[in-house]
Design an enzyme around this catalytic site. Sequence first.
Site, mmCIF file in Angstrom:
data_model
loop_
_atom_site.group_PDB
_atom_site.id
_atom_site.type_symbol
_atom_site.label_atom_id
_atom_site.label_comp_id
_atom_site.label_asym_id
_atom_site.label_seq_id
_atom_site.Cartn_x
_atom_site.Cartn_y
_atom_site.Cartn_z
ATOM 1 N N ASP A 33 -4.397 4.054 4.611
ATOM 2 C CA ASP A 33 -3.446 3.780 3.535
ATOM 3 C C ASP A 33 -4.058 3.016 2.368
ATOM 4 O OD1 ASP A 33 -3.711 1.296 4.668
ATOM 5 O OD2 ASP A 33 -1.609 1.041 5.195
ATOM 6 N N ASP A 34 -5.374 2.760 2.402
ATOM 7 C CA ASP A 34 -6.034 2.165 1.241
ATOM 8 C C ASP A 34 -6.890 3.203 0.515
ATOM 9 O OD1 ASP A 34 -8.008 2.471 3.129
ATOM 10 O OD2 ASP A 34 -8.874 0.475 2.877
ATOM 11 N N HIS A 52 -13.960 1.968 1.048
ATOM 12 C CA HIS A 52 -14.243 0.597 0.615
ATOM 13 C C HIS A 52 -15.584 0.098 1.158
ATOM 14 C CE1 HIS A 52 -12.169 0.106 4.516
ATOM 15 N NE2 HIS A 52 -12.930 -0.954 4.666
ATOM 16 N N ARG A 92 0.799 -1.226 0.000
ATOM 17 C CA ARG A 92 0.000 0.000 0.000
ATOM 18 C C ARG A 92 0.832 1.277 0.000
ATOM 19 N NH1 ARG A 92 -5.091 -1.119 4.152
ATOM 20 N NH2 ARG A 92 -5.909 -2.985 3.100
ATOM 21 N N ASP A 143 -12.638 5.700 15.578
ATOM 22 C CA ASP A 143 -13.524 6.523 14.757
ATOM 23 C C ASP A 143 -14.851 6.816 15.463
ATOM 24 O OD1 ASP A 143 -14.167 3.839 14.608
ATOM 25 O OD2 ASP A 143 -14.711 3.860 12.496
#
Length: 378
Positions: free
Chosen positions: A176-177, A294, A95, A270
């Site tokens: 990091d995606d 995603h 990544r 989060d």
Amino acid sequence: ANPEMKLVRVLWLLMPVVLVYVSGINTEENQDHCLLDSSDDESPSDHSCKTEEIIPSGVSLIQRLHGKYPEKLTVPRSTNVHISVKSTSAYHKPRLSLLLLTWLQTIEPEQVHIITDGVDGWSKEAAQLGFHVVQSNCERTHNREALCCKSGFEYNEFYSEKESGNGYSWYCHFDDDMYVNVGALVDTLAKYKPDRDRLYLGKLSVGHEYKVQSNERFLRQFPNHKTSYYRFGTGAAYCISSSLMKELEPYLRGPKRFVETCKAIGEPDDVTLGALIGAVLGYELTVVPLINTHYNYLPSIDSNSLVDQITISFGQLDMMGQSPLKNVIMIPNAQFSEEDDPTRFLSYHCLLHPMVPWCARSLYYCLVYPMTSWCKIT
């Protein structure tokens, strides 16, 4: 779309479809270029452009890249944004290497803080390129305490930078995606007044409101909380204005402090952040539809609006007992095949920045610069 994005569309439509395949000749110029299929070494020290996890070895489309990385494509007016990227050493190779090759080329390195949990060739490479690479020493797991620990380091970096005199108006976090379209991000942030308004921009993680766990510890730590209900954004991508970050400082600054805050609220990073902003302080999440993670069905994004999106991602969708569904954006006439570019980050980068050397293998470009290595596809 703004004029810059319109120009990108025009350039893309004008890109010749004929590619020139010229026999590779080992010239002195080529010897400094990295070969994507030349080594299986984990470290980028002798192979800085290697991204085998993204581009399988032997792929002929991009066997050579110009120099160590493409030339800078820095997006103007983005200097007031503090960018935080959360990673882990297990994902540096598949990544972080991809981000270094694509969207991290479009922003000044000193604005970017990569928070990770291990040192290897890729983290060293990022540091050498000028990015702030912070070793968190948090557990290399995905449990609540490890996530809150790493987020604490992220927030601490912002406050330390502000204390040092950097006038950031925004704190923005990305996993990091995520591919970040920095131009679209800057244009969206410009619509707000971050020094005045308490702003929490993101994408809803769940459709319903959450209720805080009103246990003794929560009530003791937050006796004056505004409400018991709140909505929170996905932790993969969000931005917070500097005025709200200032109000959050007692709860966020310092890795240990944020871990304790997570424990008091009883949620991961989060959700804890959403509870602090929504339940404790009483501010609402501002939903930004152009943020994609995603968790969204990425193939549904209209191809005509791809250049306007702030973020895209990749992954798989759970199909309730059936085989997982690949979840990536659809790019008509993409620069690279799905086999060569499974995340679609490379093709998306070329859609936004078609004149990057390893994107611009056009007839015109190779006729003008026939000896450049990316025109010598073998």
